[in-house]
Design an enzyme around this catalytic site. Structure first.
Site, PDB file in Angstrom:
ATOM      1  N   CYS A   1       0.809  -1.222   0.000  1.00  0.00           N
ATOM      2  CA  CYS A   1       0.000   0.000   0.000  1.00  0.00           C
ATOM      3  C   CYS A   1       0.843   1.273   0.000  1.00  0.00           C
ATOM      4  CB  CYS A   1      -0.927   0.025   1.216  1.00  0.00           C
ATOM      5  SG  CYS A   1      -2.117  -1.338   1.237  1.00  0.00           S
TER       6      CYS A   1
ATOM      7  N   HIS B   1      -8.898   3.908  -1.693  1.00  0.00           N
ATOM      8  CA  HIS B   1      -7.546   3.408  -1.468  1.00  0.00           C
ATOM      9  C   HIS B   1      -7.096   2.626  -2.705  1.00  0.00           C
ATOM     10  CE1 HIS B   1      -4.024   1.735   0.189  1.00  0.00           C
ATOM     11  NE2 HIS B   1      -4.524   0.816   1.001  1.00  0.00           N
TER      12      HIS B   1
ATOM     13  N   CYS C   1       0.350   2.191   6.511  1.00  0.00           N
ATOM     14  CA  CYS C   1       0.590   0.785   6.832  1.00  0.00           C
ATOM     15  C   CYS C   1       0.647  -0.019   5.535  1.00  0.00           C
ATOM     16  CB  CYS C   1      -0.494   0.245   7.756  1.00  0.00           C
ATOM     17  SG  CYS C   1      -2.171   0.366   7.114  1.00  0.00           S
TER      18      CYS C   1
ATOM     19  N   GLY D   1       1.156  -4.102   3.560  1.00  0.00           N
ATOM     20  CA  GLY D   1       1.070  -5.544   3.639  1.00  0.00           C
ATOM     21  C   GLY D   1       2.405  -6.177   3.977  1.00  0.00           C
TER      22      GLY D   1
END
Length: 397
Positions: free
Chosen positions: A91, A353, A383, A385
C-alpha cells in the site's frame, strides 16, 4: 545544502474499483499516463528534463504488468529518453516512490523526477498477482507455523486488542465521509484533482471531477446495519479477542485512481522559475509484526519524529491511511494525536484506497491542505502488507 522540493502534486478522482466504476473503462497505463501529462502541462515543465519516473503499483500483473510506469510515460507522450520504473511496497508503493525520488535529488542523482502511482482494482482485482499460488514459501511457513492472516483479520485483531468497539469504528468512518463531503462542497479538492475525460460503453464522453467513493449521506446508523466481512470460526478460536466488527463501511473501498508529484532540487526549481509548494524534511520506513501488519505506522512515526527533532504537537496535519478504521484510531491513541489534525479532509474510507496510488494521493492532499490553511509541517504515514510502514515529513514553503 541540496534540498528536495515538491513543485506540484495532482491526482485523478477516485473510481469504484469494480465493473461500472467511473474509471473502469480507462486502461491503467493510460490512467497514469494522463496524470503524468497533466502534471507537466500544469507546471509548464518540459518532460525532456525529467531524469526518471518512479511509480508504485501493487497488482503488477495483466494490464498492470511489465513496468506499467514505463508504458504510462510513453503513453503520456514524454520523450523516449525518459526512463521509468515500477516498485512494490504494497500500500505504500507510491509513498516509497516519493522517498526514492526525493532521496535521489538529495544524493545528486536527479535534478527533476516524478513520483507517482496507479491502481485499477476494477480491471486487476486484488489478489490477482499470485495466480492462486503460495507467494510466501516454506521458510516463511516454518517461521509462522500457525499461518499469517489477511489484512481484514489483522484489523479485527487490532480492534480487539485495543478494545475498540463497533460504534467507535463506525463513528470514525462516518466522520471521514463527512469531512470529505464538506471539502468537496467547499471546493477544497479542486486544485489537487486533475479532471479526466472518459468515454463510456454507450459512447458518451464525460469529464470526471468528483470522487465517486465519497458518500455524503453516510451515518453511524447506516453503517451499523452492515455485516462483518471476515468472520471465520477457525480464526475466532485462534484469536479469542476478535468479535467481528470490520465491515465494508469501516474499511477503505476497492478503488481505481492515479496520482503524481513533481519533485526537483530547489536550485533547479529556481532556475526554471518555479515556486515550490513544500520541501521534504525527513523520511522513515520500518518493518513490523506481519501478523498485526497494520501497526507499523506507530513505530514509523516515532522514528520519523526522532529524526526530525520534532514533537507531534509541532505538526499541523497528519495523513494516516485509513485502510481500516482501527489503523488511525490506534495510531491516534498511541501517539496522543489531535483528532482535528488527523485526516482533516477525510481519509481513504471516504476518498478510496487505490493501493499503488495511495501514497502520492495522500501526499497530494496533504500538500494542498497545508497550502490552503497556511500550516507549516505535514506528516504522512501508511501501513503496508507484510508488516511495514512508511512515514514522510514535509514542510510548506
Amino acid at each position: 545544502m541540496v534540498t528536495a522540493v515538491i513543485v506540484d502534486a495532482v491526482r485523478t478522482v477516485s473510481g469504484k474499483g469494480k465493473p461500472g466504476g467511473q474509471l473502469c473503462d480507462v486502461h491503467p497505463a493510460d490512467l497514469l499516463g494522463r496524470t503524468l501529462r497533466g502534471l507537466v502541462e500544469r507546471t509548464g515543465v518540459d518532460p525532456a528534463l525529467v531524469d526518471d519516473v518512479i511509480g508504485g503499483c501493487v497488482g503488477q500483473v495483466s494490464e498492470q504488468a511489465l513496468n506499467i510506469t514505463r508504458k504510462a510515460v510513453l503513453g503520456a507522450g514524454f520523450p523516449e529518453a525518459v526512463p521509468a520504473t515500477t516498485i512494490d511496497r504494497q500500500c505504500g508503493s507510491s509513498q516509497q516512490a516519493a522517498h526514492f525520488a526525493a532521496q535521489g535529488v538529495l544524493a545528486g542523482a536527479y535534478d527533476v523526477v516524478i513520483a507517482c502511482g496507479v491502481e485499477s482494482m476494477s480491471r486487476v482485482p486484488m489478489g490477482t498477482a499470485t495466480l492462486g499460488k503460495d507467494a510466501s514459501g516454506p521458510a516463511v511457513a516454518r517461521r509462522y507455523p500457525e499461518g499469517l492472516v489477511n489484512q481484514g483479520v489483522s484489523a479485527e485483531i487490532i480492534a480487539g486488542r485495543w478494545k475498540l468497539d463497533r460504534g467507535e469504528l463506525d463513528e470514525y468512518s462516518a466522520h471521514s465521509h463527512a469531512r470529505a463531503a464538506a471539502t468537496i462542497a467547499e471546493g477544497g479538492f479542486d486544485d489537487e484533482i486533475l479532471p479526466i475525460t472518459v468515454t463510456g460503453p454507450d459512447g458518451e464522453r464525460r469529464e470526471l471531477v468528483r470522487d465517486e467513493t465519497v458518500r455524503p449521506d453516510t451515518t453511524v446508523d447506516s453503517l451499523a446495519r452492515l455485516r462483518p466481512s471476515f468472520r471465520d470460526e477457525e480464526l475466532e478460536r485462534r484469536f479469542p479477542e476478535i468479535d467481528w466488527k470490520i465491515t465494508p463501511g469501516n474499511s477503505s473501498p476497492l478503488t481505481d485512481g492515479a496520482s503524481a508529484v513533481l519533485i526537483m532540487s530547489e536550485d533547479k526549481a529556481k532556475a526554471l522559475g518555479l515556486r515550490p509548494k513544500a520541501r521534504f524534511h525527513s523520511f522513515a520506513v520500518t518493518g513490523s509484526d506481519p501478523l498485526l501488519m497494520l501497526t507499523g505506522v506507530i513505530p514509523a512515526t516515532r522514528k520519523l519524529l526522532d529524526r526530525a527533532g520534532l514533537a507531534l504537537a509541532d505538526i499541523d496535519a497528519y495523513e494516516v491511511n485509513e485502510a481500516f478504521a482501527p489503523v488511525p484510531l490506534v495510531w491516534r491513541h498511541e501517539l496522543g494525536a489531535d483528532p482535528q489534525r488527523l485526516n482533516p479532509r477525510g481519509g481513504a474510507i471516504a476518498l478510496g484506497h487505490p493501493l499503488g496510488a495511495s501514497g502520492t494521493r495522500l501526499l497530494t492532499t496533504l500538500v494542498h491542505h497545508l497550502e490552503a490553511t497556511g500550516g507549516r509541517y505535514g506528516l504522512q504515514t501508511m501501513c503496508e502488507g507484510g508488516g511495514m510502514a512508511n512515514a514522510t515529513l514535509i514542510e510548506r514553503l
